[in-house]
Design an enzyme around this catalytic site. Sequence first.
Site, PDB file in Angstrom:
ATOM      1  N   ARG A 187       6.773 -49.320 -10.919  1.00  0.00           N
ATOM      2  CA  ARG A 187       7.532 -49.680  -9.724  1.00  0.00           C
ATOM      3  C   ARG A 187       7.093 -51.049  -9.224  1.00  0.00           C
ATOM      4  O   ARG A 187       5.884 -51.304  -9.081  1.00  0.00           O
ATOM      5  CB  ARG A 187       7.305 -48.642  -8.625  1.00  0.00           C
ATOM      6  CG  ARG A 187       8.084 -49.010  -7.377  1.00  0.00           C
ATOM      7  CD  ARG A 187       7.853 -48.043  -6.271  1.00  0.00           C
ATOM      8  NE  ARG A 187       6.518 -48.176  -5.726  1.00  0.00           N
ATOM      9  CZ  ARG A 187       6.029 -47.334  -4.811  1.00  0.00           C
ATOM     10  NH1 ARG A 187       6.752 -46.324  -4.393  1.00  0.00           N
ATOM     11  NH2 ARG A 187       4.831 -47.515  -4.337  1.00  0.00           N
ATOM     12  N   HIS A 214     -16.308  -8.776   2.373  1.00  0.00           N
ATOM     13  CA  HIS A 214     -15.259  -9.649   2.899  1.00  0.00           C
ATOM     14  C   HIS A 214     -15.405 -11.062   2.351  1.00  0.00           C
ATOM     15  O   HIS A 214     -14.456 -11.669   1.858  1.00  0.00           O
ATOM     16  CB  HIS A 214     -15.351  -9.652   4.432  1.00  0.00           C
ATOM     17  CG  HIS A 214     -14.356 -10.570   5.071  1.00  0.00           C
ATOM     18  ND1 HIS A 214     -14.665 -11.861   5.423  1.00  0.00           N
ATOM     19  CD2 HIS A 214     -13.052 -10.394   5.369  1.00  0.00           C
ATOM     20  CE1 HIS A 214     -13.596 -12.425   5.932  1.00  0.00           C
ATOM     21  NE2 HIS A 214     -12.598 -11.564   5.916  1.00  0.00           N
ATOM     22  N   ARG A 265      -3.548  -1.524  -6.251  1.00  0.00           N
ATOM     23  CA  ARG A 265      -2.664  -2.701  -6.168  1.00  0.00           C
ATOM     24  C   ARG A 265      -3.074  -3.662  -7.262  1.00  0.00           C
ATOM     25  O   ARG A 265      -4.189  -3.560  -7.791  1.00  0.00           O
ATOM     26  CB  ARG A 265      -2.781  -3.373  -4.804  1.00  0.00           C
ATOM     27  CG  ARG A 265      -4.176  -3.857  -4.504  1.00  0.00           C
ATOM     28  CD  ARG A 265      -4.266  -4.457  -3.114  1.00  0.00           C
ATOM     29  NE  ARG A 265      -5.655  -4.778  -2.811  1.00  0.00           N
ATOM     30  CZ  ARG A 265      -6.146  -4.883  -1.593  1.00  0.00           C
ATOM     31  NH1 ARG A 265      -5.386  -4.680  -0.558  1.00  0.00           N
ATOM     32  NH2 ARG A 265      -7.396  -5.202  -1.409  1.00  0.00           N
ATOM     33  N   GLY A 298      -8.085  -7.306   4.850  1.00  0.00           N
ATOM     34  CA  GLY A 298      -8.962  -7.420   6.016  1.00  0.00           C
ATOM     35  C   GLY A 298      -8.358  -8.142   7.201  1.00  0.00           C
ATOM     36  O   GLY A 298      -9.011  -8.327   8.213  1.00  0.00           O
ATOM     37  N   MET A 327      -5.598  -7.298   8.996  1.00  0.00           N
ATOM     38  CA  MET A 327      -5.017  -6.453  10.038  1.00  0.00           C
ATOM     39  C   MET A 327      -5.916  -5.235  10.281  1.00  0.00           C
ATOM     40  O   MET A 327      -6.957  -5.090   9.672  1.00  0.00           O
ATOM     41  CB  MET A 327      -3.612  -6.055   9.643  1.00  0.00           C
ATOM     42  CG  MET A 327      -2.656  -7.228   9.772  1.00  0.00           C
ATOM     43  SD  MET A 327      -1.001  -6.779   9.327  1.00  0.00           S
ATOM     44  CE  MET A 327      -1.135  -6.493   7.607  1.00  0.00           C
ATOM     45  N   GLY A 383      12.031 -40.549  -4.577  1.00  0.00           N
ATOM     46  CA  GLY A 383      10.796 -40.792  -3.829  1.00  0.00           C
ATOM     47  C   GLY A 383      10.865 -39.947  -2.580  1.00  0.00           C
ATOM     48  O   GLY A 383      11.264 -40.397  -1.511  1.00  0.00           O
ATOM     49  N   THR A 384      10.487 -38.689  -2.739  1.00  0.00           N
ATOM     50  CA  THR A 384      10.734 -37.735  -1.654  1.00  0.00           C
ATOM     51  C   THR A 384       9.767 -37.895  -0.482  1.00  0.00           C
ATOM     52  O   THR A 384       9.989 -37.293   0.560  1.00  0.00           O
ATOM     53  CB  THR A 384      10.682 -36.297  -2.191  1.00  0.00           C
ATOM     54  OG1 THR A 384       9.545 -36.180  -3.041  1.00  0.00           O
ATOM     55  CG2 THR A 384      11.937 -35.970  -2.972  1.00  0.00           C
ATOM     56  N   ASN A 385       8.728 -38.711  -0.647  1.00  0.00           N
ATOM     57  CA  ASN A 385       7.889 -38.988   0.526  1.00  0.00           C
ATOM     58  C   ASN A 385       8.716 -39.792   1.528  1.00  0.00           C
ATOM     59  O   ASN A 385       8.853 -39.413   2.691  1.00  0.00           O
ATOM     60  CB  ASN A 385       6.648 -39.792   0.142  1.00  0.00           C
ATOM     61  CG  ASN A 385       5.819 -39.100  -0.919  1.00  0.00           C
ATOM     62  OD1 ASN A 385       5.815 -37.878  -0.994  1.00  0.00           O
ATOM     63  ND2 ASN A 385       5.125 -39.864  -1.736  1.00  0.00           N
ATOM     64  N   GLU A 437      15.136 -43.227  -2.062  1.00  0.00           N
ATOM     65  CA  GLU A 437      14.225 -42.968  -0.936  1.00  0.00           C
ATOM     66  C   GLU A 437      14.941 -43.026   0.407  1.00  0.00           C
ATOM     67  O   GLU A 437      14.316 -42.863   1.455  1.00  0.00           O
ATOM     68  CB  GLU A 437      13.104 -44.019  -0.935  1.00  0.00           C
ATOM     69  CG  GLU A 437      12.203 -43.927  -2.143  1.00  0.00           C
ATOM     70  CD  GLU A 437      11.252 -45.097  -2.226  1.00  0.00           C
ATOM     71  OE1 GLU A 437      10.069 -44.912  -1.902  1.00  0.00           O
ATOM     72  OE2 GLU A 437      11.697 -46.192  -2.593  1.00  0.00           O
ATOM     73  N   CYS A 439       9.157 -38.427  -8.001  1.00  0.00           N
ATOM     74  CA  CYS A 439       7.786 -38.933  -8.028  1.00  0.00           C
ATOM     75  C   CYS A 439       7.107 -38.844  -6.660  1.00  0.00           C
ATOM     76  O   CYS A 439       5.993 -39.295  -6.488  1.00  0.00           O
ATOM     77  CB  CYS A 439       7.730 -40.347  -8.575  1.00  0.00           C
ATOM     78  SG  CYS A 439       8.604 -41.535  -7.538  1.00  0.00           S
ATOM     79  N   LYS A 478       0.833  -1.207   0.000  1.00  0.00           N
ATOM     80  CA  LYS A 478       0.000   0.000   0.000  1.00  0.00           C
ATOM     81  C   LYS A 478       0.870   1.260   0.000  1.00  0.00           C
ATOM     82  O   LYS A 478       0.667   2.180  -0.801  1.00  0.00           O
ATOM     83  CB  LYS A 478      -0.929  -0.023   1.221  1.00  0.00           C
ATOM     84  CG  LYS A 478      -1.927   1.129   1.233  1.00  0.00           C
ATOM     85  CD  LYS A 478      -2.684   1.184   2.555  1.00  0.00           C
ATOM     86  CE  LYS A 478      -3.694   0.075   2.693  1.00  0.00           C
ATOM     87  NZ  LYS A 478      -5.075   0.509   2.418  1.00  0.00           N
ATOM     88  N   TYR A 535      12.563 -34.691 -15.191  1.00  0.00           N
ATOM     89  CA  TYR A 535      11.104 -34.583 -15.142  1.00  0.00           C
ATOM     90  C   TYR A 535      10.598 -34.565 -13.702  1.00  0.00           C
ATOM     91  O   TYR A 535      11.315 -34.943 -12.774  1.00  0.00           O
ATOM     92  CB  TYR A 535      10.438 -35.742 -15.910  1.00  0.00           C
ATOM     93  CG  TYR A 535      10.607 -37.103 -15.248  1.00  0.00           C
ATOM     94  CD1 TYR A 535       9.716 -37.538 -14.270  1.00  0.00           C
ATOM     95  CD2 TYR A 535      11.666 -37.941 -15.602  1.00  0.00           C
ATOM     96  CE1 TYR A 535       9.882 -38.773 -13.656  1.00  0.00           C
ATOM     97  CE2 TYR A 535      11.837 -39.165 -14.999  1.00  0.00           C
ATOM     98  CZ  TYR A 535      10.941 -39.582 -14.016  1.00  0.00           C
ATOM     99  OH  TYR A 535      11.110 -40.791 -13.396  1.00  0.00           O
ATOM    100  N   SER A 564      14.639 -42.121  -9.614  1.00  0.00           N
ATOM    101  CA  SER A 564      13.455 -41.309  -9.372  1.00  0.00           C
ATOM    102  C   SER A 564      13.414 -41.022  -7.873  1.00  0.00           C
ATOM    103  O   SER A 564      13.405 -41.956  -7.054  1.00  0.00           O
ATOM    104  CB  SER A 564      12.198 -42.063  -9.816  1.00  0.00           C
ATOM    105  OG  SER A 564      11.070 -41.292  -9.506  1.00  0.00           O
ATOM    106  N   ARG A 620      -3.431   2.828   8.750  1.00  0.00           N
ATOM    107  CA  ARG A 620      -3.725   1.518   8.156  1.00  0.00           C
ATOM    108  C   ARG A 620      -2.470   0.673   8.046  1.00  0.00           C
ATOM    109  O   ARG A 620      -1.385   1.183   7.815  1.00  0.00           O
ATOM    110  CB  ARG A 620      -4.253   1.668   6.731  1.00  0.00           C
ATOM    111  CG  ARG A 620      -5.521   2.434   6.580  1.00  0.00           C
ATOM    112  CD  ARG A 620      -5.797   2.563   5.091  1.00  0.00           C
ATOM    113  NE  ARG A 620      -6.632   3.693   4.814  1.00  0.00           N
ATOM    114  CZ  ARG A 620      -7.924   3.595   4.478  1.00  0.00           C
ATOM    115  NH1 ARG A 620      -8.478   2.421   4.377  1.00  0.00           N
ATOM    116  NH2 ARG A 620      -8.626   4.672   4.255  1.00  0.00           N
TER     117      ARG A 620
HETATM  118  C1  PEP Z   1       7.950 -41.853  -2.230  1.00  0.00           C
HETATM  119  O1  PEP Z   1       8.363 -42.463  -1.256  1.00  0.00           O
HETATM  120  O2  PEP Z   1       8.171 -40.647  -2.425  1.00  0.00           O
HETATM  121  C2  PEP Z   1       7.126 -42.522  -3.225  1.00  0.00           C
HETATM  122  C3  PEP Z   1       6.757 -41.901  -4.331  1.00  0.00           C
HETATM  123  O3  PEP Z   1       6.707 -43.778  -2.933  1.00  0.00           O
HETATM  124  P1  PEP Z   1       5.465 -44.086  -1.973  1.00  0.00           P
HETATM  125  O4  PEP Z   1       4.778 -42.784  -1.712  1.00  0.00           O
HETATM  126  O5  PEP Z   1       4.636 -45.054  -2.703  1.00  0.00           O
HETATM  127  O6  PEP Z   1       6.146 -44.646  -0.778  1.00  0.00           O
HETATM  128 MG    MG Z   2       8.231 -44.634  -1.203  1.00  0.00          MG
END
Ligand code: PEP
Ligand code: MG
Length: 899
Positions: free
Chosen positions: A633, A471, A355, A108, A110, A782-784, A761, A847, A29, A867, A780, A99
Site C-alpha cells: 500500500r 475455580h 457436558r 461458577g 451463577m 480496509g475495515t478499520n 475504506e 485487510c 445441564k 482472501y 481490499s 442450580r
Molecule cells: C484499514 O483501514 O482497515 C486498514 C487496513 O488501514 P489502516 O489500518 O492502516 O488505516
Molecule cells: Mg486505513
Amino acid sequence: MVIMTQWVYGFGGGSADGDASMKNLLGGKGANLAEMSSLGLPVPPGFTITTEACVHYYAQGETYPADLAEQVAAGLQKVEGITGKRFGDPANPLLVSVRSGARASMPGMMDTVLNLGLNDQTVEGLAALSGDRRFAFDSYRRFITMYSNVVLGLGHDLFEEVLDDHKDRLGVTVDTDLSAGDWEKVVGDYKAVVERELGEGFPQDPNDQLWGAVGAVFASWMNDRAKFYRRMHDIPESWGTAVNVQSMVFGNMGQTSATGVAFTRNPSTGEARLYGEFLINAQGEDVVAGIRTPQSLTRAGREEMGETAPSMEEAMPEVFGQFVEVVGRLESHYRDMQDIEFTVEQGRLWMLQTRNGKRTAKSALKIAVDLAAEGVISQEEAVSRVEPAALDQLLHPTLDPKAPRNVVTTGLPASPGAATGKIVFDADEAERMSQLGDAVILVRTETSPEDIHGMHAARGIVTARGGMTSHAAVVARGMGRPCVSGAGDIQIDDKARTFTVKGRTFKAGDIITIDGSKGEVIDGAVPMIEPELTGDFQTLMGWADGIRRLKVRANAETPTDAKTARGFGAEGVGLCRTEHMFFDDTRIAAVREMILADDEAGRRAALAKIAPFQKADFVELFQIMAGLPVTIRLLDPPLHEFIPHTEAEMDALAASQGLDAAKLKRRAADLHETNPMLGHRGCRLGVAYPEIYEMQVRAIIEAALEVKAKSGQAPIPEIMHPLVALGGEMNFLRALTDRTAQAVFADTGDQVDYMVGTMIELPRAALRAADLAQSAEFFSFGTNDLTQTTFGISRDDSGRFLQAYLDKGIFETDPFVRLDRDGVGDLIRIAAERGRAARPGIKLGICGEHGGDPSSIAFCESVGLDYVSCSPYRVPIARLAAAQAALAARTGKEREKDR
Ligand code: PEP
Ligand code: MG
C-alpha cells in the site's frame, strides 16, 4: 383450546421430557440430565425450569409466568413419586438442589443452593432416616450458609466466624472433628445470625425456600461476574438461564460416600485417560471451592502426583468399576470428551452432570485429532471442534528449557503456558496495573468468581490452595492463562501484600515467572522460546487447509513479521503499510527533508534518498514471500505524523539535525488539521504530490525486477492505493502507476506482471465500486477505516464512550473488533456485487483487523471474498476459522456465536 407453554420439564426414573438437543430451552445441564436419564443412567430425579421462563421473568418486570407455580408443583410431585419422599415431610423429607444452567456453560458464574427443604422438623427426619444425626445437622448448617449467602445476601464470613468460635472452644481444627451435638449448636447460632442481621428468622417453609432459590438463580444471570463472563465469551444476555431442581443425593454420608469430578480425557494435555478428583464424605462444593485437597480418581493419577491418600480406584473399587463403564458410555454417546460430576451415596453411584469438557487449546487439538483417528468423528468434525481463538495459547512463547530456573516452589500444573510479571494480590489491582501496561501475576490463597476480571487482566495465576478442578484452574484454562494452583508452601499475607515461601518473602511488585505446564513458581524473569507448531497442530491445520476456500494472507512489513507469517502458513502479504518503513531511524531524516521541502524539486531530491531503502525493503519482502502475492500500500498517513508535535521536541530535532527550527514550526502549523483522519491523507497525498507515489511505485517495480533477475522467479506485486473515494482518483492513480512502471521497464529492458488496486475504506468507495473497478483490478476492504467512516466513530478515541454502549447493550460487541455485519457488512456486500458486475473476477480481500476475527471471517466467506489478511500471529486462527466458515457454508449452518 388454550395452548399452555410448558415451563417445566421433568427427568429421572429412566425417562425424561427433554433430551440433549434441547439445550436452548433447558440449558446445557438440564438437557444433559434429561439425556442421561433417558439413557438409563443413575440420575437423581428432578425437573428443569426453562430458559424461556427466565426470559419471561426479565421481560415482564421480574415476574414469573402465571402458570409456573402450578407446573413446578406438578414437577415436584413427580419427583416425590419416583423417590417416595415428600417435600417438607418431617418423617421422610425430599431435599433438593437448585442450580443454574445456561445454554453455554458458565462455570461458577451463577448461583447454586444445596440441601434445600431442610428446616427444624425435616432435619430430624433426615437424622432418623439416615441414622446419622451428625450428617443431618452438618447438611442443615451447609444449607443455612448457602441459602443465606445466595438468597438472603449475607456474607459467608458471618458464618465462618461462628464456626471458628466453636472450633476454638472445642479445640479442634477440621470440620470432621465436630460431633452431632456440636453441629446442632452451630445451627442454632447460624439461625441467630440470620435473625440478628435480617430481623426475621431463617425461612422454615420449604416452598418459600424453593421460590427464594429459583428467584436467586434467575437474579444471578444478571450479576456482575456473569455479565463479565458473557462479554468475554460472547454469550448473549437475551438467552437467560434455566433452573434445575433435583433431588439431593449425599456424598457426605460417611466413609462409603463421596463426591467428585472427572474428565474422560485430560483437559490440559488431551491424553486419552480418565482424569479427575474426588473427596470422601463431602459435598460437591468442597471439591470445587478448594476447601479440602482432593484425591486422584485413578491409581495411575495418584502415583503420578505422588499422593499417598488412596485413589477412588483403590478406596471404592466396585463403584469405581461401575463409574468407568458409565463415563465410557457417556463419551461414546456424546462423541466428545466429557466433564462429569458425580456423587456416591453409601456405595451407590449417581450422575449429577455431564457436558463437553472445557479444555486447553493443546488438549482440544489432541482430542479432536485422536477422536478422528479413532474413527469416532470425521476430519471435518475435528476441524469444527477446535475454537480458532484458542489457538492463540499455542502460538506464544514458552520458557526456554535450557535457561536456569530458580524454582521457589511448586504446585499443580493447572493451566499450561508460561508468564512473567509483577506480583499482585488482588483482582482490582491486577486490572488497574495491567491497564497501565504492567504484566502481572495474580497470587491468591484461592480464587472465587469475584476475581475473574483480575484473572483476565493477569498474565498468569498462582493459588496456594485448590486442586486441578478448583475455580482458579478451571477458569484459567478457559481463559488460556497459565496457572499454578495449590502451591501449598506459599503463605499469603494480604494485609502486608507479601507472600512467604520456604523462608523467603516476596512483595507486591516483585517479578516472578510461572510455568503452568510444570506447576513451577520461579523467582525473576526467565527467557522464553518460540513455539514449535508440529504434531497435532500440523495435522489439524492440514485438514483445515484442505477444507477452506478463503486464502489467508498476513499484514506485514518487517522481515521478522513476514517470516513469522510464512512460518504460520500465510499465503502472501495482504497489506504492507509502507509508512512503517518511513519511520525507521535510517530514513526518517530524509522523510522530514521531503516534508520541509519548498517545492517539487526539493521533494524529489529527498525522495531520491528514500528510494534505495524502499527498494531494499521490497526486495527482502519479495524474497521471503517468494511465489506468493504481496500487496503493497502506498503512503497513507497525514504527513504531520512524521514530525514532532511539541515545541520542545521540534527545537530538539532542529538542533540535532541542523534544521531551521522556525521553518519546522511553520511547516508543522501548515500541516495542522482539525480532523486529520478525514484530512490530507491516503491517495490525497498521491494526488497532491504524485512524486511520492512515483518513487514508491518505482521502488516496487525495480525490486520485483531485481528479485526476478536474481532468483528467476518473478514476485507478484499488487500495488494498492489507500482511501480512494472517486472513480476519477482511481483513474489518475492507475495512470500514474502504469506510467511509472512502464518507465522502469523502459529503463531496465525487462518486465514483471503487477496489479493495481484500491482499498475500500470509505462508504462512497463501496457504493461507487463500479466506478473504481474501471481502473482497479482488486479491492481490499480496509475495515478499520470503513468502520470508522461508516459509523462516524473515531477508531482512536472510541474507547471513551464505547463501554457505555456495551454496558447498555446498544453495541453487543466492539465494531472495531467484530465486523458490523448490518452496516459495514452491507457496504462490503454492495461493493463486492458492484465491483464484480463492472469487472468480472475482480480480486477481493480484507485487510482491516477484522481479517483475523473468526466471526468476521465467517462473514467474509458468506460474501465470497478471495482472501483475508491479518497480523502474523492470527494467521493460524484465520486458517482454522476459514475452514469452519467453509464447513458452515456447506451445511448452511453458521456457528451460533457467529450469527
Ligand atoms: C484499514 O483501514 O482497515 C486498514 C487496513 O488501514 P489502516 O489500518 O492502516 O488505516
Ligand atoms: Mg486505513
